[in-house]
Scaffold this motif. Structure first.
Motif, mmCIF file in Angstrom:
data_model
loop_
_atom_site.group_PDB
_atom_site.id
_atom_site.type_symbol
_atom_site.label_atom_id
_atom_site.label_comp_id
_atom_site.label_asym_id
_atom_site.label_seq_id
_atom_site.Cartn_x
_atom_site.Cartn_y
_atom_site.Cartn_z
ATOM 1 N N SER A 252 0.839 -1.240 -0.145
ATOM 2 C CA SER A 252 0.060 0.011 -0.023
ATOM 3 C C SER A 252 1.011 1.157 0.009
ATOM 4 O O SER A 252 2.051 1.330 0.328
ATOM 5 C CB SER A 252 -1.020 -0.170 1.322
ATOM 6 O OG SER A 252 0.047 -0.048 2.335
ATOM 7 N N PHE A 253 0.313 2.353 -0.294
ATOM 8 C CA PHE A 253 1.186 3.392 -0.544
ATOM 9 C C PHE A 253 1.539 3.957 0.898
ATOM 10 O O PHE A 253 2.870 4.287 1.114
ATOM 11 C CB PHE A 253 -0.091 4.790 -0.845
ATOM 12 C CG PHE A 253 0.744 6.247 -0.896
ATOM 13 C CD1 PHE A 253 1.731 6.474 -2.080
ATOM 14 C CD2 PHE A 253 0.579 7.207 0.186
ATOM 15 C CE1 PHE A 253 2.387 7.708 -1.988
ATOM 16 C CE2 PHE A 253 1.288 8.166 0.242
ATOM 17 C CZ PHE A 253 2.159 8.607 -1.022
ATOM 18 N N SER A 254 0.832 3.801 1.969
ATOM 19 C CA SER A 254 1.379 4.176 3.385
ATOM 20 C C SER A 254 2.595 3.230 3.588
ATOM 21 O O SER A 254 3.609 3.495 4.149
ATOM 22 C CB SER A 254 0.297 4.094 4.367
ATOM 23 O OG SER A 254 -0.283 2.899 4.372
ATOM 24 N N VAL A 256 4.530 1.609 1.502
ATOM 25 C CA VAL A 256 5.749 1.928 0.602
ATOM 26 C C VAL A 256 6.522 3.116 1.278
ATOM 27 O O VAL A 256 7.652 3.269 1.415
ATOM 28 C CB VAL A 256 5.404 2.209 -0.853
ATOM 29 C CG1 VAL A 256 6.429 2.951 -1.407
ATOM 30 C CG2 VAL A 256 4.921 1.033 -1.319
ATOM 31 N N VAL A 257 5.797 4.106 1.552
ATOM 32 C CA VAL A 257 6.292 5.526 2.195
ATOM 33 C C VAL A 257 7.075 5.130 3.652
ATOM 34 O O VAL A 257 8.225 5.668 3.815
ATOM 35 C CB VAL A 257 5.238 6.506 2.416
ATOM 36 C CG1 VAL A 257 5.637 7.908 3.258
ATOM 37 C CG2 VAL A 257 4.783 6.948 1.020
#
Length: 515
Positions: A252-254, A256-257
């Motif tokens: 998910s984006f979170s 990955v960040v």
């Protein structure tokens, strides 16, 4: 002059004798608890595969509780199996010895990679005293340190490949690395391709040489895949392999960040304490001066590209970065300050802090009955305090600090783990003694993780027979071990085992399946 304080310097001799003494010292301490400490985390899984190969007399298809295991190639299991063949059974010592030998062998060959033996000594000690290699995985029954060693040996013989034989040996080691974890090209080819591209000298020739090297390295992995296909489902193996790799690349984006933020910290901790030196002494000007040095530049590019790949892929963990550790050591050996004196404030803080940990933990182990080990820790703490009288060069201090941190880990934390980890050897023996008919096969519930593999391995060691997973139940009359209070009507509960305070209650059923 009268009253002037004499400065006592501490400096390690940069020679092979010193390195050999250090290797022997590390080996002796790494092997102290290898057989006593229960296997944990993924260690039982690596061991049970070798154990079942020994029971079956068949070595191509890895199995866990008779169920085909697709996630890792079997080279580490073969080595463990070979050691177990000598004694007729596979012990914890057999399972962990390949990692110890791989760790020490890498340090040994790092020394001889350099024409300048003093620089080779520095590179070797950086690798041998990094946290992820020395403390985390040097004596674990997991494939990471073997994988690291094989990739480095491939690089070693690549650098020495003035002859065709060394070139072939390099490709063989790369193939063996693939047979250990499969992703070894990530830590080898990208950095070398970049180096030859930047160099712009015979790029086509060197690129074709790398392609040929890769093709040769595939011989042993393809041979294993061919033999595997003769005995099991190759499509399932390739599907699991591809899913394992692809799962490391998505998230998910979170997530990955978060990984982009945290992975550099993980890498920093993995390479501690040398990562501190790398950050504070990295000099772009010096790097430019070294850009024509092939050993430096290839190692630097392999290290950096590996770091970037692992940072970008959200599934990358700190230990996945371990194969980059030898290349980090080579890189830092060119940059490591030769004559920088350590600040007294750093020396005092580091030694007093570590000594305090020694003394505090020594009282804890004495309180729990380990008087001898507690006294050893106190002696080591006092000895560490004596090192305050020296002035240090940065390199020498970090080696000394790493050695005392390692000794605390082995004779403190490792001792603690050896006596507090879940001991499935004792639990398995207790359950086995309660079986009414010891001739019946045993099944262990797959959902009992990680207890599932640990318990199964120790039951196999006791009985000399397979323990099955629920996915491959074949017998009609068997014992089932599970943490569930209720199962199917065909199973009758015969006893429960509150075997240990840190292990869930285990229920044992006698199951008779209808034909």
């Amino acid at each position: 002059m009268k009253g002037k304080r004499e400065v006592i310097m501490f400096s390690l001799k940069r020679n092979f004798k010193t390195l050999l003494l250090l290797i022997l010292f590390l080996a002796a301490n790494l092997l102290v608890y290898t057989n006593k400490m229960p296997l944990y985390h993924e260690e039982p899984r690596r061991t049970i595969i070798a154990n079942e190969m020994l029971l079956r007399g068949s070595y191509i298809v890895p199995t866990v509780c008779y169920e085909t295991y697709f996630k890792k190639p079997p080279l580490q299991n073969w080595i463990i199996l070979f050691l177990g063949k000598i004694t007729g059974k596979i012990t914890n010592f057999d399972a962990r010895l390949p990692s110890v030998l791989s760790f020490l062998l890498t340090g040994f060959f790092l020394f001889f990679l350099f024409d300048d033996r003093k620089q080779g000594f520095i590179a070797s000690l950086i690798f041998l005293t990094s946290y992820v290699t020395l403390i985390s995985y040097a004596n674990k029954a997991e494939p990471d340190i073997l994988f690291t060693s094989l990739i480095f040996l491939s690089y070693y013989f690549w650098q020495k490949s003035k002859s065709l034989s060394f070139f072939i040996i390099s490709s063989i080691f790369m193939g063996l690395a693939m047979l250990t974890k499969g992703i070894s090209p990530i830590f080898f080819y990208p950095g070398l391709v970049l180096f030859y591209a930047f160099k712009r000298d015979n790029f086509s020739k060197n690129f074709l040489k790398l392609v040929f090297h890769f093709v040769l390295s595939l011989i042993f992995p393809i041979l294993w895949l061919f033999l595997f296909a003769e005995k099991a489902n190759l499509n399932s193996l390739l599907l699991v392999f591809s899913n394992e790799v692809s799962s490391r690349m998505v998230g998910s984006f979170s997530f990955v960040v978060l990984h982009l933020i945290t992975f550099p910290l993980r890498a920093f901790l993995a390479l501690f304490p040398w990562s501190i030196v790398f950050i504070f002494i990295f000099d772009k000007k010096l790097t430019k001066e070294l850009k024509e040095n092939e050993l430096f530049m290839t190692s630097f590019l392999i290290f950096i590209t590996s770091f970037l790949i692992m940072t970008v892929f959200p599934g990358g963990k700190g230990r996945y970065f371990m194969p980059a550790a030898p290349f980090f050591a080579i890189t830092l050996s060119f940059l490591c300050p030769k004559g920088y004196l350590l600040k007294d404030s750093i020396k005092w803080f580091s030694i007093l802090f570590l000594s305090a940990i020694y003394f505090i933990f020594s009282f804890y182990v004495i309180k729990h009955g380990f008087v001898f080990q507690g006294i050893v820790l106190i002696i080591l703490g006092v000895l560490l305090l004596l090192f305050l009288r020296f002035k240090y060069y940065v390199f020498d201090f970090l080696v000394v600090f790493s050695m005392f941190l390692f000794l605390f880990y082995i004779h403190g934390l490792y001792l603690y783990r050896a006596n507090t980890k879940k001991n499935y050897k004792q639990i398995a023996y207790r359950i086995y003694t309660l079986f009414p008919d010891k001739r019946l096969p045993v099944v262990v519930d797959n959902t009992l993780k990680p207890e599932f593999v640990s318990l199964a391995l120790n039951l196999e060691r006791i009985t000399g027979e397979f323990v099955y997973s629920e996915n491959v139940i074949k017998p009609n009359d068997f014992y089932l071990i599970t943490s569930k209070d209720k199962v199917c009507k065909c199973c009758k509960k015969i006893f429960l085992c509150n075997c240990s305070s840190n292990v869930p209650t285990l229920y044992v059923y006698h199951c008779k399946k209808r034909e």
